[in-house]
Design an enzyme around this catalytic site. Sequence first.
Site, PDB file in Angstrom:
ATOM      1  N   PRO A   1      93.939 -21.633 129.612  1.00 41.54           N
ATOM      2  CA  PRO A   1      95.279 -21.968 129.116  1.00 41.54           C
ATOM      3  C   PRO A   1      95.710 -23.348 129.600  1.00 41.54           C
ATOM      4  O   PRO A   1      95.568 -23.669 130.775  1.00 41.54           O
ATOM      5  CB  PRO A   1      96.162 -20.872 129.726  1.00 41.54           C
ATOM      6  CG  PRO A   1      95.226 -19.730 129.958  1.00 41.54           C
ATOM      7  CD  PRO A   1      93.918 -20.356 130.329  1.00 41.54           C
ATOM      8  N   GLU A   2      96.189 -24.173 128.683  1.00 42.50           N
ATOM      9  CA  GLU A   2      96.659 -25.503 129.043  1.00 42.50           C
ATOM     10  C   GLU A   2      98.180 -25.526 129.020  1.00 42.50           C
ATOM     11  O   GLU A   2      98.831 -24.514 128.798  1.00 42.50           O
ATOM     12  CB  GLU A   2      96.035 -26.535 128.107  1.00 42.50           C
ATOM     13  CG  GLU A   2      94.518 -26.611 128.259  1.00 42.50           C
ATOM     14  CD  GLU A   2      93.935 -27.898 127.713  1.00 42.50           C
ATOM     15  OE1 GLU A   2      94.650 -28.923 127.694  1.00 42.50           O
ATOM     16  OE2 GLU A   2      92.758 -27.899 127.322  1.00 42.50           O
TER      17      GLU A   2
END
Length: 271
Positions: free
Chosen positions: A2-3
């Site tokens: 996840p960014e």
Amino acid sequence: MPELPEVEVTRQGITPHLVDQQATALTVRNASLRWPVPDIAQQIVGETIRNVRRRAKYLLIDTDAGTTIVHLGMSGSLRIVSRKTPVEKHDHIDLELASGKVLRFNDPRRFGAWLWCELPEEAHPLLSKLGPEPLKDEFNPAYLEQKLRDKKKAIKLCLMDNHIVVGVGNIYANEALFAAGIHPEMQAGKVDSERLTILVTEVKQILANAIRQGGTTLKDFTNAEGKPGYFAQKLHVYGRGGETCTQCGNLLSEIKLGQRATVFCGLCQTK
């Protein structure tokens, strides 16, 4: 992994369910995450959650007693569920609320984190040396030009350096450099002011668009309601090595840069 947009979407999803709610219990089924989970229950149970913030890719759950620092790691997710929702494999932590809802943390690879901080969070070792947020005014062309001056390191690696700017992970660094027409291997100190201005604008626009569209659909990511993001439909280069450029039709090149997959167009992106 996840960014920043996925983490921000998660924050937006869980905040309405947490703020002004009293924490009634904390269940830790597996404390062996990236760092051992401390005895957060002693601090948070009985406290009212005042705010949920994001700093870089860390989520900060504020109470009057202190702040719980949460990181999703490589495969973590947070969901809002009822107390009756069956526990699944890799559901490591439950934060129960007076409303009857539960903030549930699932992390198959266990690279995530749940930590406690009583000091101002800016003083915490994980947060104290972070650069500015990319969507705030502190990240601007003048700032970036000053930080990159005389740097020989590749511009993509600098863009992904959390000491320079936080949260521009591999997906969005690839996309922003393509949009700005900058070759990812170009020495950072040689990028002129005009192109740095374009790069800053593209970073902000691409991240903001990803947040608006619910985050990028990655294998392990779902938002707080269990729905995937949709930004993957808009990717121009990331994950498309060997395919045709959306601008010129040239075949996209793929290399390893800093051990990360880097995709670019040799015609549209120049050094």
